[in-house]
Design a protein around this motif. Structure first.
Motif, PDB file in Angstrom:
ATOM      1  N   THR A 132       0.817  -1.215   0.000  1.00  0.00           N
ATOM      2  CA  THR A 132       0.000   0.000   0.000  1.00  0.00           C
ATOM      3  C   THR A 132       0.852   1.268   0.000  1.00  0.00           C
ATOM      4  OG1 THR A 132      -1.695  -1.192   1.246  1.00  0.00           O
ATOM      5  CG2 THR A 132      -1.912   1.206   1.087  1.00  0.00           C
ATOM      6  N   GLY A 133       0.679   2.050  -1.064  1.00  0.00           N
ATOM      7  CA  GLY A 133       1.387   3.323  -1.191  1.00  0.00           C
ATOM      8  C   GLY A 133       2.847   3.206  -1.579  1.00  0.00           C
ATOM      9  N   LYS A 134       3.306   1.999  -1.901  1.00  0.00           N
ATOM     10  CA  LYS A 134       4.719   1.794  -2.217  1.00  0.00           C
ATOM     11  C   LYS A 134       4.973   1.945  -3.713  1.00  0.00           C
ATOM     12  CE  LYS A 134       5.887   0.407   2.012  1.00  0.00           C
ATOM     13  NZ  LYS A 134       4.579   0.365   2.683  1.00  0.00           N
ATOM     14  N   PRO A 173     -12.980  -3.382  -9.742  1.00  0.00           N
ATOM     15  CA  PRO A 173     -12.265  -2.139  -9.424  1.00  0.00           C
ATOM     16  C   PRO A 173     -10.982  -2.413  -8.661  1.00  0.00           C
ATOM     17  CG  PRO A 173     -14.186  -2.406  -8.008  1.00  0.00           C
ATOM     18  CD  PRO A 173     -14.270  -3.493  -9.036  1.00  0.00           C
ATOM     19  N   ALA A 174     -10.044  -1.496  -8.770  1.00  0.00           N
ATOM     20  CA  ALA A 174      -8.754  -1.661  -8.105  1.00  0.00           C
ATOM     21  C   ALA A 174      -8.918  -1.664  -6.592  1.00  0.00           C
ATOM     22  CB  ALA A 174      -7.800  -0.549  -8.530  1.00  0.00           C
ATOM     23  N   SER A 175      -8.186  -2.546  -5.944  1.00  0.00           N
ATOM     24  CA  SER A 175      -8.247  -2.677  -4.501  1.00  0.00           C
ATOM     25  C   SER A 175      -7.635  -1.464  -3.807  1.00  0.00           C
ATOM     26  CB  SER A 175      -7.492  -3.936  -4.068  1.00  0.00           C
ATOM     27  OG  SER A 175      -7.390  -4.008  -2.665  1.00  0.00           O
ATOM     28  N   ARG A 176      -8.210  -1.103  -2.680  1.00  0.00           N
ATOM     29  CA  ARG A 176      -7.645   0.003  -1.898  1.00  0.00           C
ATOM     30  C   ARG A 176      -6.300  -0.369  -1.285  1.00  0.00           C
ATOM     31  NH1 ARG A 176      -9.694  -0.377   3.851  1.00  0.00           N
ATOM     32  NH2 ARG A 176     -11.143  -2.148   3.949  1.00  0.00           N
ATOM     33  N   THR A 189      -3.060   1.526  -3.492  1.00  0.00           N
ATOM     34  CA  THR A 189      -2.625   2.911  -3.238  1.00  0.00           C
ATOM     35  C   THR A 189      -3.149   3.465  -1.926  1.00  0.00           C
ATOM     36  OG1 THR A 189      -4.537   3.903  -4.340  1.00  0.00           O
ATOM     37  CG2 THR A 189      -2.641   3.335  -5.725  1.00  0.00           C
ATOM     38  N   GLY A 190      -4.123   2.791  -1.338  1.00  0.00           N
ATOM     39  CA  GLY A 190      -4.795   3.322  -0.162  1.00  0.00           C
ATOM     40  C   GLY A 190      -6.153   3.912  -0.489  1.00  0.00           C
TER      41      GLY A 190
END
Length: 415
Positions: free
Chosen positions: A74-76, A118-121, A124-125
């Motif tokens: 996540t966020g990487k 849909p793209a998983s949270r 990216t968060g």
């Protein structure tokens, strides 16, 4: 400071296990089934059907859940994630694993590039936001480079909460069904998630197409799903749909048929793309619960063609369990598997931090792996989960050596 010391202990434990993590490729096997590839450079008999997929006669697997992935992903950036997942693969190899079950669709979302979900949270968060790279491509390439078989793990029916649905693009069927409130998506009391209703042909079609999309677009070795079938026994979950059909008088039998239809359609969709991709399911270890609460006809799937290749029941019980003692439960599962459906024993490594029989007996998971060789159709063991063993806890580190020792024995003790 405690976490640093625990991690150092893990390192020492892993080093004492011996062997290089990159030696995994040397342990590939060849057998007379479509799920096996040959050792590099080794001649194979003409009557052996050889698969191009990286699968093993005996699985030594570990589950990597969306919770584990969140810390890595996540966020990487792409390189940060590649490095993190590479370390996870090395950790798995250090205890003798040859197979990963990795969450790629935990909540009706996609930890990969998808036109259907849909793209998983967890990328990216932000729910519905894809990010700048495809995590699944990174994971498969990294795993394969290290000789690890990659089984994409999905939850077919469980979806995200309403807050996430409100951010999804209207091009997705899930979003349209949510907006239309047409019964395809249902809520369950006490659960923030929405759930797909498998009674509808359209729902099962979407799930099957999602499985085919993974098989077509990615070099996965297996498609794996677990025990999130019907989320409730409440009659009002699908009362309208049940009332509209005329084939079944009994709600339980009808729901069981719906789940079997879904499992069969997933299997057909995957095999229609590539017959060498293994399809496996991981139901609850308590066999009766599958029928009474999940509406999962596991005996049917293990005795008839067209549903699964392997079954990995979650036998998360100790030897002293008063309801489902480990050895008896394992044998119960072995007894329902035909010669064509193989059995992988799912083991609850997470219990070493929560249940006395597991926490007080160092080496219990290794012992369960050793005791799992119970029948001609035995095909290995899988441990849940990654975070319990490699999350830095002292108890997790203590269990690593026994798991490796047990996994190392499987090649010669199984079959």
């Amino acid at each position: 400071m405690k976490k640093i010391l625990a991690l150092l202990m893990c390192f020492v434990t892993l080093c004492s296990c011996g062997g290089e993590v990159d030696s995994q490729r040397d342990r590939l096997v060849t057998m007379e089934k479509a799920s096996v590839i040959p050792v590099s450079g080794e001649e194979t008999s003409a009557d052996v059907e050889v698969s191009h997929k990286l699968n093993y006669e005996v699985q030594k697997a570990i589950w990597i859940s969306y919770i584990d992935l969140a810390d890595m992903l996540t966020g990487k950036s792409c390189e940060e994630f590649r490095e993190n997942f590479s370390q996870a693969c090395d950790n798995a190899l250090s205890i003798g694993c040859n197979t990963l079950y990795v969450h790629v669709r935990p909540f009706g979302d996609a930890i990969y590039d998808s036109t259907l979900y849909p793209a998983s949270r967890y990328i990216t968060g932000v729910a519905g936001e894809q990010g700048g790279f495809d995590p699944l491509e990174v994971m498969i390439q990294t795993a394969h480079d290290k000789g690890l078989s990659f089984h994409a793990w999905i939850n077919p029916l469980r979806c995200e909460n309403e807050e996430c649905f409100q951010t999804y693009d209207s091009s997705f069927l899930l979003k349209k069904w949510y907006d239309e409130d047409n019964g395809y998506l249902e809520s369950v009391e006490g659960d923030s998630h929405l759930w797909l209703d498998p009674a509808y042909d359209e729902v099962r079609q979407l799930i099957a197409e999602g499985a085919a999309e993974l098989a077509e677009n990615y070099d996965i070795d297996g498609l794996h799903f677990d025990d999130y079938f019907y989320p409730t026994t409440a009659e009002d979950f699908d009362a309208q749909c049940f009332a509209a059909q005329t084939e079944f008088d009994d709600l339980s039998q009808w729901r069981m048929n719906n789940i079997s239809l879904m499992v069969g359609e997933i299997y057909s969709a995957v095999k229609g793309v590539d017959k060498d991709i293994l399809v496996g399911v991981s139901p609850q270890g308590n066999m009766e619960n599958n029928y009474e609460y999940m509406y999962a006809d596991v005996k049917k799937w293990c005795s008839e063609e067209g549903y699964i290749d392997y079954i990995c029941p979650q036998i998360y019980f100790g030897y002293e369990n008063s309801v489902k003692p480990y050895e008896d439960t394992l044998q119960q599962w072995a007894d329902i598997c035909t010669s064509d459906i193989t059995l992988v024993a799912g083991l609850g490594a997470y219990k070493i931090d929560s249940e006395s029989e597991f926490s007080e007996n160092i080496g219990i998971i290794g012992r369960q792996i050793n005791d799992a060789v119970v029948s001609h159709n035995y095909a290995g063991a899988a441990v849940y989960g990654y975070g319990s063993l490699f999350g830095g806890s002292e108890r997790g580190c203590q269990e690593l050596k026994s798991i490796k020792s047990a996994f190392d024995k499987l090649d010669t003790s199984a079959k």
